[in-house]
Motif scaffolding. Structure first.
Motif, PDB file in Angstrom:
ATOM      1  N   SER A 128       0.803  -1.319   0.001  1.00 18.91           N
ATOM      2  CA  SER A 128      -0.011   0.042  -0.001  1.00 18.91           C
ATOM      3  C   SER A 128       0.836   1.112  -0.107  1.00 18.91           C
ATOM      4  CB  SER A 128      -0.907  -0.054   1.076  1.00 18.91           C
ATOM      5  OG  SER A 128      -1.714  -1.183   1.077  1.00 18.91           O
ATOM      6  N   ASP A 182      -6.592  -1.636  -4.437  1.00 20.81           N
ATOM      7  CA  ASP A 182      -5.874  -2.287  -3.407  1.00 20.81           C
ATOM      8  C   ASP A 182      -6.696  -3.112  -2.609  1.00 20.81           C
ATOM      9  OD1 ASP A 182      -3.786  -0.914  -0.698  1.00 20.81           O
ATOM     10  OD2 ASP A 182      -4.183  -2.836  -0.985  1.00 20.81           O
ATOM     11  N   GLU A 183      -6.479  -4.453  -2.786  1.00 13.34           N
ATOM     12  CA  GLU A 183      -7.178  -5.758  -1.947  1.00 13.34           C
ATOM     13  C   GLU A 183      -8.721  -5.541  -2.419  1.00 13.34           C
ATOM     14  OE1 GLU A 183      -5.866  -7.109   1.568  1.00 13.34           O
ATOM     15  OE2 GLU A 183      -3.782  -6.104   1.038  1.00 13.34           O
ATOM     16  N   GLN A 240      -7.454   0.690  -0.017  1.00 13.87           N
ATOM     17  CA  GLN A 240      -7.694  -0.540   1.040  1.00 13.87           C
ATOM     18  C   GLN A 240      -9.115  -0.266   1.686  1.00 13.87           C
ATOM     19  OE1 GLN A 240      -3.950  -1.993   2.672  1.00 13.87           O
ATOM     20  NE2 GLN A 240      -4.870  -3.774   3.393  1.00 13.87           N
TER      21      GLN A 240
END
Ligand SMILES: Nc1ncnc2c1ncn2[C@@H]1O[C@H](COP(=O)(O)OP(=O)(O)OP(=O)(O)O)[C@@H](O)[C@H]1O
Ligand SMILES: Nc1ncnc2c1ncn2[C@@H]1O[C@H](COP(=O)(O)OP(=O)(O)OP(=O)(O)O)[C@@H](O)[C@H]1O
Ligand SMILES: [Mg+2]
Ligand SMILES: [Mg+2]
Lengths: 167, 163, 163, 167
Positions: free
Chosen positions: A38, B88-89, A145
């Motif tokens: 990240s 991101d994920e 995320q």
């Protein structure tokens, strides 16, 4: 326009200058928890100036400077390749260039610079280049995320507001 | 202002019907609570997952909601494209089959634009063009352990092995 | 009331140091912002993941935070035990190695108490004593497709295959 | 105490009476998205009365009644096995018994019943039995989908309040 590489220098968990290749098509990044995946995305947000420090999980911009290195500054560069109109109206010419951003910790407040091929430019110039290349200046091309869970937890009004930005 | 909003809404609504058909394999609808004055109300999402009744976002399972949100994200990106998209994920709520469907949807779009996707799921990693492995070395920070082209078999490293 | 809180806090603090050592393989500390008047402040969590500096919850990665939260959950459950614990996809932020560590921690505790854990991760499912497979049949609802004892090899069904 | 099975009858996505065995030790549940895994946990919260309808992802209790069935009610039972003191102070005796809860949709408001081995009891009695068996009546032994992320996103004060419940 093609993004070719991201270069992180003393940024978060990258104390040494590291070149991260970004290929054409569908690239993935994988690795253990806490290994710095990240942080690569934070570096992209930093150089494209699409986020506040909080959106990069830092209280202040100077928190982005690596605690593993010993320099009081960090820098991120983005290597891009784009077609520019040819000289005198000829066929378009592919040119490689670099966008950059750095922050240096100073007692009197951080010193933030924006760069195009190494020469200083203003933030407004960087945003002009981004618009020209088709990058949204508000970072709508980033899904961070837990953004998906945040979107599913939104009520109807918050969801509509996501569309407001588009109009 | 209202006209501009309605134009954007209609574009996203039409794109969403298509992206939900692709990801959720069912019927997806975006509905304004107050079509006459959009800013007075919100945006409702109604979907009919494959083989089920039409339902609101609130009564779906975790994975069904994630797939619906991803369809909306793809629809927004179609209306407002960029040269590079970053995820991101985004697949962490999905089961094996839905992760595969997502990976195929990204592959199709990656012919024209670049996608950079972080994931722990083998099912998605093996459908990408290349995988960048990273690890953290004590005191040295993040090391990029190399780019694996899709054709090669071995994972980037045992530590980085996907779940 | 304050005395009762401090007693509970000390029990959880001591348990957390152990559960974080087990899951995060590092040093974990619970700290009251205002030890003299606990209700005037909050609870800080400081951990040192293996091979890293001590840091606050805010500056960790998604997986590191999840592991820290799970350590706190285990610590709370040790102080306030029950005959059956239920976890719904608590491993979705974890990589392969941390999912394995979590599975082993559950196995150890399952000698005395029952654990019912929902997961999509093969790495966790294969370390359980038995796996219950479920699928949804159009119009008929949820079907329980049978219990697989850990020794058997084939997954409950291709549809249900873990990521 | 050992939980032996959960029986769902016309509850959410279980229109037919379904017995779900719960073995000793470490049991897992796996299956596709939307197949009914979290509904099993909602059924456990329902029979143990540890949650509001919102905590079971329903607006009202009557939303728990399956739309796939054709009955106006649903029922969940929990089969348990526990050691009870033997008659006349002898050795403890293992006994199997069932806790149950049902809800029936009525125009004048839902009709909710609690059961012990099929006979009606009050909610307070059910909670007494739970305390006796060592079950927390506030559901602290449940970690629901996304609870981990909610816990990581809490600020210091909200985190401390989690401990307040223990004291
Ligand atoms: N300024 C900094 N200097 C050095 N290290 C930093 C700095 N800021 C963050 N880090 C480190 O970066 C790590 C987090 O990395 P990151 O969030 O990229 O992990 P990740 O690979 O995305 O993991 P996950 O799979 O859990 O999401 C933290 O453990 C932290 O120690
Ligand atoms: N009252 C009801 N009657 C019939 N079906 C219902 C009812 N309430 C919920 N459902 C169905 O249950 C499904 C959700 O199931 P559940 O949340 O248990 O899925 P899950 O297996 O946990 O999935 P995931 O892996 O995505 O979390 C929904 O698709 C919904 O259609
Ligand atoms: Mg991450
Ligand atoms: Mg679920």
């Amino acid at each position: 326009v093609r993004v070719q590489a991201l270069i992180l220098d003393n940024f978060k968990s990258f104390p040494k200058r590291t070149r991260v290749p970004i290929e054409d098509g569908f690239s993935t990044v994988s690795g253990p928890n806490g290994s710095g995946k990240s942080n690569i995305i934070d570096a992209l947000q930093f150089v494209l100036a699409t986020s506040t420090s909080k959106g990069m999980r830092a209280d202040r911009l100077s928190d982005l400077i690596s605690t593993l290195g010993n320099k009081p500054s960090c820098k991120v560069e983005l290597e891009l390749k784009a077609l520019f109109p040819g000289p005198g109206g000829g066929p378009p010419v592919a040119r490689t260039f670099t966008l950059g951003r750095s922050v240096r910790r100073r007692k009197s407040g951080n010193d933030v610079r924006y760069l195009l091929d190494g020469s200083p430019i203003r933030l407004a110039d960087l945003q002009d280049v981004m618009r020209l290349l088709g990058f949204p200046t508000s970072g709508q091309n980033f899904v961070l995320q837990n953004d998906v869970i945040r979107l599913t937890a939104m009520g109807p009004v918050a969801r509509r507001q996501v569309l407001d930005e588009l109009a | 202002k209202r006209a501009a909003f309605l134009e954007a809404f209609e574009a996203v609504r039409d794109a969403f019907a298509e992206t939900y058909a692709e990801l959720g394999r069912g019927e997806g609808r975006l509905i304004l609570e107050d079509p006459k004055d959009p800013f007075a109300g919100g945006l409702l999402i109604k979907v009919r997952p494959r083989g089920k009744k039409l339902s609101r976002m609130e009564s779906m399972s975790g994975g069904e909601k994630a797939l619906t949100a991803l369809s909306l994200i793809f629809a927004l990106q179609e209306v407002n494209p960029a040269p590079l998209f970053i995820f991101d994920e985004v697949d962490k709520d999905l089961d094996g089959v839905n992760t595969m469907i997502l990976a195929e949807a990204i592959r199709r779009r990656a012919e024209e634009r670049q996608y950079l996707v972080i994931s722990h799921h083998r099912v998605l990693l093996e459908r990408s063009d290349q995988t960048l492995g990273v690890t953290m070395r004590k005191g040295h920070g993040t090391q990029v352990t190399g780019v694996k082209m899709a054709a090669a078999e071995e994972p980037a490293s045992e530590e980085a092995a996907a779940v």
